[in-house]
Design a protein around this motif. Structure first.
Motif, PDB file in Angstrom:
ATOM      1  N   ILE A 347       0.864  -1.182   0.000  1.00 50.58           N
ATOM      2  CA  ILE A 347       0.000   0.000   0.000  1.00 50.58           C
ATOM      3  C   ILE A 347       0.896   1.227   0.000  1.00 50.58           C
ATOM      4  CG2 ILE A 347      -1.658   1.368   1.335  1.00 50.58           C
ATOM      5  CD1 ILE A 347      -2.883  -1.207   2.328  1.00 50.58           C
ATOM      6  N   LYS A 348       0.773   2.056  -1.033  1.00 53.43           N
ATOM      7  CA  LYS A 348       1.607   3.244  -1.173  1.00 53.43           C
ATOM      8  C   LYS A 348       0.862   4.525  -0.803  1.00 53.43           C
ATOM      9  CE  LYS A 348       5.475   1.464  -2.602  1.00 53.43           C
ATOM     10  NZ  LYS A 348       6.713   1.629  -1.807  1.00 53.43           N
ATOM     11  N   LYS A 349      -0.450   4.465  -0.817  1.00 53.54           N
ATOM     12  CA  LYS A 349      -1.234   5.650  -0.463  1.00 53.54           C
ATOM     13  C   LYS A 349      -2.589   5.188   0.028  1.00 53.54           C
ATOM     14  CE  LYS A 349      -2.270  10.264  -2.260  1.00 53.54           C
ATOM     15  NZ  LYS A 349      -2.172  11.150  -3.448  1.00 53.54           N
ATOM     16  N   GLU A 350      -3.119   5.864   1.041  1.00 50.41           N
ATOM     17  CA  GLU A 350      -4.430   5.491   1.566  1.00 50.41           C
ATOM     18  C   GLU A 350      -5.135   6.715   2.120  1.00 50.41           C
ATOM     19  OE1 GLU A 350      -4.409   3.185   5.218  1.00 50.41           O
ATOM     20  OE2 GLU A 350      -2.334   3.755   5.591  1.00 50.41           O
ATOM     21  N   LEU A 351      -6.437   6.627   2.159  1.00 54.46           N
ATOM     22  CA  LEU A 351      -7.266   7.680   2.723  1.00 54.46           C
ATOM     23  C   LEU A 351      -8.520   7.013   3.259  1.00 54.46           C
ATOM     24  CD1 LEU A 351      -7.346  10.861   2.911  1.00 54.46           C
ATOM     25  CD2 LEU A 351      -8.847  10.778   0.928  1.00 54.46           C
ATOM     26  N   HIS A 352      -8.967   7.435   4.456  1.00 53.63           N
ATOM     27  CA  HIS A 352     -10.130   6.820   5.080  1.00 53.63           C
ATOM     28  C   HIS A 352     -11.080   7.910   5.548  1.00 53.63           C
ATOM     29  CE1 HIS A 352      -8.153   2.827   5.255  1.00 53.63           C
ATOM     30  NE2 HIS A 352      -7.064   3.574   5.366  1.00 53.63           N
ATOM     31  N   ILE A 353     -12.088   8.200   4.750  1.00 52.73           N
ATOM     32  CA  ILE A 353     -13.056   9.218   5.145  1.00 52.73           C
ATOM     33  C   ILE A 353     -13.896   8.661   6.293  1.00 52.73           C
ATOM     34  CG2 ILE A 353     -14.858  10.797   4.386  1.00 52.73           C
ATOM     35  CD1 ILE A 353     -12.130  11.122   2.983  1.00 52.73           C
ATOM     36  N   THR A 354     -14.002   9.403   7.362  1.00 59.06           N
ATOM     37  CA  THR A 354     -14.580   9.081   8.681  1.00 59.06           C
ATOM     38  C   THR A 354     -13.651   8.165   9.486  1.00 59.06           C
ATOM     39  OG1 THR A 354     -15.915   7.120   8.128  1.00 59.06           O
ATOM     40  CG2 THR A 354     -16.937   9.282   7.802  1.00 59.06           C
ATOM     41  N   ASN A 355     -12.533   7.734   8.864  1.00 60.19           N
ATOM     42  CA  ASN A 355     -11.468   7.058   9.614  1.00 60.19           C
ATOM     43  C   ASN A 355     -11.901   5.759  10.277  1.00 60.19           C
ATOM     44  OD1 ASN A 355      -8.721   7.293  10.059  1.00 60.19           O
ATOM     45  ND2 ASN A 355      -8.985   8.056  12.143  1.00 60.19           N
ATOM     46  N   GLN A 356     -12.857   5.064   9.706  1.00 60.14           N
ATOM     47  CA  GLN A 356     -13.336   3.821  10.315  1.00 60.14           C
ATOM     48  C   GLN A 356     -13.117   2.598   9.422  1.00 60.14           C
ATOM     49  OE1 GLN A 356     -17.448   4.575  11.102  1.00 60.14           O
ATOM     50  NE2 GLN A 356     -17.056   6.121  12.658  1.00 60.14           N
ATOM     51  N   GLN A 357     -12.635   2.837   8.222  1.00 63.56           N
ATOM     52  CA  GLN A 357     -12.640   1.751   7.252  1.00 63.56           C
ATOM     53  C   GLN A 357     -11.441   0.817   7.343  1.00 63.56           C
ATOM     54  OE1 GLN A 357     -13.534   5.021   6.233  1.00 63.56           O
ATOM     55  NE2 GLN A 357     -15.548   4.229   6.692  1.00 63.56           N
ATOM     56  N   GLU A 358     -11.695  -0.454   7.028  1.00 64.39           N
ATOM     57  CA  GLU A 358     -10.614  -1.348   6.689  1.00 64.39           C
ATOM     58  C   GLU A 358     -10.371  -1.142   5.183  1.00 64.39           C
ATOM     59  OE1 GLU A 358     -13.114  -4.258   9.431  1.00 64.39           O
ATOM     60  OE2 GLU A 358     -13.680  -2.997   7.799  1.00 64.39           O
ATOM     61  N   PRO A 359      -9.169  -1.439   4.730  1.00 66.62           N
ATOM     62  CA  PRO A 359      -7.995  -1.823   5.497  1.00 66.62           C
ATOM     63  C   PRO A 359      -7.074  -0.631   5.717  1.00 66.62           C
ATOM     64  CG  PRO A 359      -7.635  -2.272   3.194  1.00 66.62           C
ATOM     65  CD  PRO A 359      -8.989  -1.615   3.285  1.00 66.62           C
ATOM     66  N   HIS A 360      -6.200  -0.738   6.710  1.00 66.35           N
ATOM     67  CA  HIS A 360      -5.169   0.270   6.932  1.00 66.35           C
ATOM     68  C   HIS A 360      -3.821  -0.335   6.571  1.00 66.35           C
ATOM     69  CE1 HIS A 360      -7.313   3.562   9.014  1.00 66.35           C
ATOM     70  NE2 HIS A 360      -8.159   2.601   9.348  1.00 66.35           N
ATOM     71  N   ALA A 361      -2.903   0.523   6.126  1.00 69.23           N
ATOM     72  CA  ALA A 361      -1.561   0.047   5.792  1.00 69.23           C
ATOM     73  C   ALA A 361      -0.897  -0.563   7.021  1.00 69.23           C
ATOM     74  CB  ALA A 361      -0.714   1.195   5.242  1.00 69.23           C
ATOM     75  N   ASN A 362      -0.084  -1.570   6.781  1.00 69.76           N
ATOM     76  CA  ASN A 362       0.579  -2.296   7.858  1.00 69.76           C
ATOM     77  C   ASN A 362       2.086  -2.200   7.647  1.00 69.76           C
ATOM     78  OD1 ASN A 362       1.863  -4.826   9.048  1.00 69.76           O
ATOM     79  ND2 ASN A 362      -0.185  -4.954   9.913  1.00 69.76           N
ATOM     80  N   GLU A 363       2.807  -1.779   8.688  1.00 73.22           N
ATOM     81  CA  GLU A 363       4.250  -1.578   8.562  1.00 73.22           C
ATOM     82  C   GLU A 363       5.050  -2.803   9.026  1.00 73.22           C
ATOM     83  OE1 GLU A 363       5.654   0.962   7.194  1.00 73.22           O
ATOM     84  OE2 GLU A 363       3.904   2.257   6.948  1.00 73.22           O
ATOM     85  N   MET A 364       4.389  -3.936   9.169  1.00 68.56           N
ATOM     86  CA  MET A 364       5.060  -5.113   9.736  1.00 68.56           C
ATOM     87  C   MET A 364       5.402  -6.156   8.676  1.00 68.56           C
ATOM     88  SD  MET A 364       2.655  -5.397  13.123  1.00 68.56           S
ATOM     89  CE  MET A 364       3.438  -6.883  13.742  1.00 68.56           C
ATOM     90  N   ASN A 365       5.387  -5.720   7.407  1.00 70.44           N
ATOM     91  CA  ASN A 365       5.713  -6.630   6.293  1.00 70.44           C
ATOM     92  C   ASN A 365       4.800  -7.851   6.251  1.00 70.44           C
ATOM     93  OD1 ASN A 365       7.888  -5.066   5.315  1.00 70.44           O
ATOM     94  ND2 ASN A 365       9.205  -5.893   6.919  1.00 70.44           N
ATOM     95  N   GLU A 366       3.564  -7.669   6.702  1.00 76.08           N
ATOM     96  CA  GLU A 366       2.593  -8.758   6.598  1.00 76.08           C
ATOM     97  C   GLU A 366       2.015  -8.793   5.187  1.00 76.08           C
ATOM     98  OE1 GLU A 366      -0.265  -8.444   9.745  1.00 76.08           O
ATOM     99  OE2 GLU A 366       1.226  -8.685  11.319  1.00 76.08           O
ATOM    100  N   HIS A 367       1.332  -9.861   4.866  1.00 83.02           N
ATOM    101  CA  HIS A 367       0.807 -10.066   3.514  1.00 83.02           C
ATOM    102  C   HIS A 367      -0.645  -9.601   3.435  1.00 83.02           C
ATOM    103  CE1 HIS A 367       4.204 -12.831   3.938  1.00 83.02           C
ATOM    104  NE2 HIS A 367       4.312 -12.817   2.621  1.00 83.02           N
ATOM    105  N   TYR A 368      -0.901  -8.612   2.596  1.00 77.98           N
ATOM    106  CA  TYR A 368      -2.269  -8.142   2.438  1.00 77.98           C
ATOM    107  C   TYR A 368      -3.116  -9.217   1.780  1.00 77.98           C
ATOM    108  CZ  TYR A 368      -0.364  -3.581   3.585  1.00 77.98           C
ATOM    109  OH  TYR A 368       0.263  -2.544   4.223  1.00 77.98           O
ATOM    110  N   CYS A 369      -4.398  -9.221   2.137  1.00 83.89           N
ATOM    111  CA  CYS A 369      -5.332 -10.257   1.666  1.00 83.89           C
ATOM    112  C   CYS A 369      -5.333 -10.363   0.145  1.00 83.89           C
ATOM    113  CB  CYS A 369      -6.731  -9.929   2.183  1.00 83.89           C
ATOM    114  SG  CYS A 369      -7.979 -11.124   1.672  1.00 83.89           S
ATOM    115  N   ARG A 370      -5.107 -11.580  -0.347  1.00 85.90           N
ATOM    116  CA  ARG A 370      -5.068 -11.808  -1.798  1.00 85.90           C
ATOM    117  C   ARG A 370      -6.468 -11.836  -2.409  1.00 85.90           C
ATOM    118  NH1 ARG A 370      -0.199 -10.544  -0.438  1.00 85.90           N
ATOM    119  NH2 ARG A 370       1.522 -11.722  -1.346  1.00 85.90           N
TER     120      ARG A 370
END
Length: 493
Positions: A347-370
């Motif tokens: 994830i290189k860019k994200e925005l969450h209007i009302t700040n409640q949405q999934e997904p959020h970027a993860n800095e732990m080198n985990e694998h985003y859902c395929r």
């Protein structure tokens, strides 16, 4: 702000407050024993004023603190970390005013509970270092929070686009042409526009334009397509029309000197998007699209193409329009990047209007859902060798049971060779959405249960899983351990 002078005032204010509270004196009490006004003492403690020598002598005597200690910049162990924070100038890096916070308020908070505030700030710094968060990441997070707080809609910029259109006799019901954008830059703002082969220099491979302020020359890469060129021209118009002086000079940007440059870059980009995708025309076209019972994928692609903008510009503009004019305020925007041949999706860019949405970027080198459509469009664009692969999906997040209608477009990354990126907008499915989007119950839209990262996902028998749910398993193991511990505590109470 004179940093050295103000730093001295702030340090003296902190020491005075500490000396006063150590003697259990209120401001009123200190005023009474010194004969100085309460308001004057308050201004000193907040770092706004520095007392003259005779006043310092008076304060030293009444508080029973040696004069040399009062005027020294050396702080005791309790206040020393706060002094380091103030001296470092980090408070100047934080765009406090953007969120309605005055620096004095923060100083007051620090002074009231220095140990706790120091522990909090130290924790934030340690987390930032642990995850290698840079000054750039901090500024972009600040900007993102600002956008989210405003629902990513800025009425003043929308109005300025309309004022610009009237002043330059631009018909916002029609598509502004590349030639018209260029003419405004050359004839109104005295630009020189030169096309160069940036790729001759490997270091310039990611750049699309350079603005030379001294000669008002805009250097454009020959690799830029018409959509990118239109956006660059529109953005340069914004810098001039909005009279922005503190700005960035390359696209994409490679460095900045302060937060104002980052914020102004956003303002110019917003103006450019609103000029290329006029509000009324976009709303009319969107209403036509969402009113269809069974629109085809190519119709959404055509909707983007009609405006002669890149998918990213179009999706970004949706995040302005959907919350304000369609009352769909629960949405997220994602830009994902993938190097062809690798197994990584970032994830290189994200925005969450009302700040409640999934997904959020993860800095732990985990694998985003395929199972995300954001990932699947990338995979399909490579498989089918398409320059623009679009798909839509209804995603139900396993952890929250929230359902989102997600649109996603995958295209070659114009800034990175051998990279594909996807741009996605996800909208929480609500009665309002169901009422407006006639095709929401159409069977052609795939419904999929998704997670956020494989490591935290509880979906069973997932064929797309890229990693075991180790974080989830650890959490469950700790919960089970806690249950057993509690049972022993009850048994032997």
């Amino acid at each position: 702000m004179n940093l050295e002078r103000d730093y001295i005032k702030l340090i003296f204010g902190l020491k005075l407050k500490q000396a006063r509270t150590n003697r259990n004196l209120s401001l009123f009490g200190l005023a009474k024993i010194t004969g100085l006004s309460k308001s004057y003492l308050n201004e000193i403690e907040k770092g706004k004023k520095y007392p003259k020598t005779d006043k310092i002598i008076l304060l030293s005597e009444k508080l029973e603190v040696p004069y040399d200690n009062m005027v020294s910049l050396k702080l005791d162990n309790n206040l020393a970390p706060i002094g380091e924070i103030l001296k470092s100038g980090i408070l100047k890096e934080i765009p406090l005013e953007l969120f309605g916070i005055q620096e004095d308020d923060l100083i007051d908070i620090i002074a009231n509970a220095p140990a706790k505030v120091n522990a909090f700030i130290s924790t934030i710094i340690e987390i930032a270092q642990h995850y290698n968060l840079s000054r750039e990441s901090f500024f972009l997070a600040s900007l993102r929070s600002y956008q989210e707080a405003q629902n990513n809609y800025f009425e003043d910029l929308e109005q300025k686009v309309e004022h610009f259109a009237k002043a330059f006799h631009v018909d916002l019901d029609l598509q502004i042409s590349l030639d018209e954008l260029k003419a405004i830059l050359v004839e109104e703002y005295n630009y020189k526009i030169i096309e160069l082969v940036f790729s001759e220099h490997e270091e310039l491979g990611d750049l699309r334009s350079i603005f030379v302020l001294k000669s008002k020359t805009l250097l454009i890469s020959t690799d830029v397509d018409e959509f990118q060129k239109a956006f660059i021209f529109a953005k340069e118009i914004a810098y001039n029309y909005l009279e922005i002086k503190e700005r960035l000079y390359t696209f994409s940007w490679i460095k900045f000197d302060n937060f104002d440059q980052v914020l102004n870059n956003f303002y110019a980009s917003y103006f450019a998007g609103a000029l290329l995708l006029p509000k009324k025309k976009l709303i009319d076209n969107l209403n036509l699209f969402v009113s269809r019972e069974a629109p085809k994928p190519q119709e959404f692609v055509q909707l983007i193409s009609d405006f002669k903008v890149s998918p990213e510009t179009f999706y970004q503009r949706l995040t302005n329009i959907l919350p304000k004019d369609f009352q769909l305020k629960n949405l997220f925007f994602l830009r994902m990047s993938h190097k062809v041949g690798s197994g990584n999706y970032k994830i290189k860019k994200e925005l969450h209007i009302t700040n409640q949405q999934e997904p959020h970027a993860n800095e732990m080198n985990e694998h985003y859902c395929r199972r995300w459509v954001s990932v699947k469009t990338i995979i399909e664009s490579i498989k089918q060798n398409k320059n623009h692969f679009f798909d839509a999906q209804i995603s139900r997040y396993e952890n929250s049971n929230n359902e989102y209608l997600v649109f996603s477009s995958a295209t070659p990354d114009p800034f990175k060779k051998d990279h594909i990126r996807s741009i996605s907008v996800g909208i929480l499915i609500t009665p309002t959405l169901k009422k407006k989007f006639k095709f929401i119950d159409n069977e052609s839209i795939i419904k999929q249960v998704v997670g956020v990262t494989c490591e935290t996902c509880a979906v069973k028998n997932c064929l797309e899983r890229a990693a075991a749910p180790i974080q989830l398993e650890r959490k469950r193991r700790n919960e089970n351990t806690d249950l057993i511990v509690n049972s022993y505590m009850q048994k032997y109470s």
